[in-house]
Design a protein around this motif. Sequence first.
Motif, short mmCIF file in Angstrom:
data_model
loop_
_atom_site.label_atom_id
_atom_site.label_comp_id
_atom_site.label_asym_id
_atom_site.label_seq_id
_atom_site.Cartn_x
_atom_site.Cartn_y
_atom_site.Cartn_z
N SER A 100 0.84 -1.21 0.00
CA SER A 100 0.00 0.00 0.00
C SER A 100 0.86 1.25 0.00
N LYS A 101 0.52 2.16 -0.84
CA LYS A 101 1.23 3.43 -0.94
C LYS A 101 0.23 4.57 -0.92
N LYS A 102 0.55 5.59 -0.16
CA LYS A 102 -0.32 6.76 -0.10
C LYS A 102 -0.14 7.60 -1.36
N ARG A 103 -1.25 8.00 -1.92
CA ARG A 103 -1.21 8.84 -3.11
C ARG A 103 -1.82 10.19 -2.79
N PRO A 104 -1.38 11.22 -3.46
CA PRO A 104 -1.99 12.54 -3.25
C PRO A 104 -3.47 12.51 -3.61
N ALA A 105 -4.25 13.24 -2.87
CA ALA A 105 -5.71 13.25 -3.09
C ALA A 105 -6.06 13.70 -4.50
N ALA A 106 -5.25 14.60 -5.07
CA ALA A 106 -5.54 15.14 -6.40
C ALA A 106 -5.42 14.08 -7.48
N SER A 107 -4.60 13.05 -7.24
CA SER A 107 -4.38 12.03 -8.27
C SER A 107 -5.37 10.88 -8.19
N THR A 108 -6.22 10.89 -7.15
CA THR A 108 -7.20 9.82 -7.00
C THR A 108 -8.35 10.02 -7.98
N PRO A 109 -8.60 9.05 -8.87
CA PRO A 109 -9.68 9.22 -9.86
C PRO A 109 -11.05 9.23 -9.20
N THR A 110 -11.94 10.01 -9.74
CA THR A 110 -13.31 10.07 -9.23
C THR A 110 -14.12 8.94 -9.86
N LYS A 111 -14.77 8.16 -9.02
CA LYS A 111 -15.58 7.05 -9.53
C LYS A 111 -16.87 7.58 -10.15
N ALA A 112 -17.23 6.99 -11.26
CA ALA A 112 -18.48 7.40 -11.92
C ALA A 112 -19.67 6.98 -11.07
N LYS A 113 -20.66 7.84 -10.99
CA LYS A 113 -21.84 7.53 -10.21
C LYS A 113 -22.69 6.49 -10.94
N LYS A 114 -23.15 5.50 -10.18
CA LYS A 114 -24.01 4.49 -10.77
C LYS A 114 -25.43 5.04 -10.89
N ALA A 115 -26.09 4.63 -11.95
CA ALA A 115 -27.47 5.06 -12.15
C ALA A 115 -28.35 4.47 -11.06
N LYS A 116 -29.29 5.26 -10.58
CA LYS A 116 -30.19 4.80 -9.53
C LYS A 116 -31.37 4.05 -10.14
N PRO A 117 -31.66 2.84 -9.64
CA PRO A 117 -32.80 2.09 -10.18
C PRO A 117 -34.12 2.83 -9.95
N THR A 118 -34.96 2.82 -10.95
CA THR A 118 -36.28 3.44 -10.87
C THR A 118 -37.32 2.45 -11.38
N PRO A 119 -38.59 2.60 -10.99
CA PRO A 119 -39.64 1.70 -11.49
C PRO A 119 -39.71 1.72 -13.01
N VAL A 120 -40.01 0.59 -13.59
CA VAL A 120 -40.05 0.46 -15.06
C VAL A 120 -41.23 1.22 -15.64
N LYS A 121 -40.95 1.98 -16.69
CA LYS A 121 -42.00 2.58 -17.49
C LYS A 121 -42.13 1.74 -18.75
N ARG A 122 -43.19 0.99 -18.83
CA ARG A 122 -43.34 0.03 -19.92
C ARG A 122 -43.55 0.73 -21.26
N PHE A 123 -43.13 0.05 -22.30
CA PHE A 123 -43.27 0.60 -23.66
C PHE A 123 -43.63 -0.55 -24.60
N ARG A 124 -44.10 -0.20 -25.76
CA ARG A 124 -44.45 -1.22 -26.76
C ARG A 124 -43.20 -1.55 -27.56
N SER A 125 -42.67 -2.72 -27.34
CA SER A 125 -41.41 -3.10 -27.95
C SER A 125 -41.61 -3.59 -29.38
N HIS A 126 -40.70 -3.18 -30.26
CA HIS A 126 -40.73 -3.66 -31.64
C HIS A 126 -39.86 -4.91 -31.80
N CYS A 127 -39.12 -5.25 -30.72
CA CYS A 127 -38.23 -6.41 -30.77
C CYS A 127 -38.95 -7.69 -30.37
#
Length: 234
Positions: free
Chosen positions: A150-177
């Motif tokens: 383990s090595k300490k790294r400067p805070a500025a060099s730490t990459p920011t993690k991408a935010k995960k999308a928050k699950p929401t109730p499904v809005k149904r649609f008419r699928s063509h597939c």
Amino acid sequence: RVCPRRRLTQVERLWRKVSKSKKSIGALIMDQSCFCGPGNIYRAEILFKARIHPDQLGKDLSRAEFDKVWRHSVELLQRGFREGSILTVDPADDARYGPDLRRYVYNKSRCPICRGPVMSWDIQTRTAYACLACQPLRTVQEAPPSPKKSKKRPAASTPTKAKKAKPTPVKRFRSHCVEDAASDMSPEMLTVKELKAKLKAHGAPTDGLKSVLVARLTALVEPTMRSAEDAAAD
């Protein structure tokens, strides 16, 4: 036909790749260099049948969980080839939770098994579907890093993690597939012509914009739909 020994080697190679990956299993299934064949519909259905959350990391899957994902992937793709259509529901489940149940969670508002809400969110720009009650996300305890490495790294060099999308109730649609059974379509999935025909059959007014027709039909059929859901839950 593929030699059984060669197929086994391919599965073992895939398991080694998945078990070392920091990507989610939902992303890995859509990666054609890993799983060749499944698309977005199959991803939702494979993971539901395996009872695995789409955000579970590949490296956190047990071998038994991976084997279930692989087995359902092969079975559903072979069934789709034979039937010429994406049918993912087992006959026993269709008889119990149907009728005419073609898919478990893809573009569904409720889980046919527990009757809980189906949630959706984006994984790499594609919509993922899951029942969070039947497919809980397991928390895996990370191993503490070795003091020597383990090595300490400067805070500025730490990459920011991408935010995960928050699950929401499904809005149904008419699928063509994939085609939904008429009995399984909610009011918002119907065309204006179909809405007016159903309203007319109920003796209700048929004037107004689509949003008005949807609200009117929903008010008429919602008690019936709730009763059916309660009966299924019982």
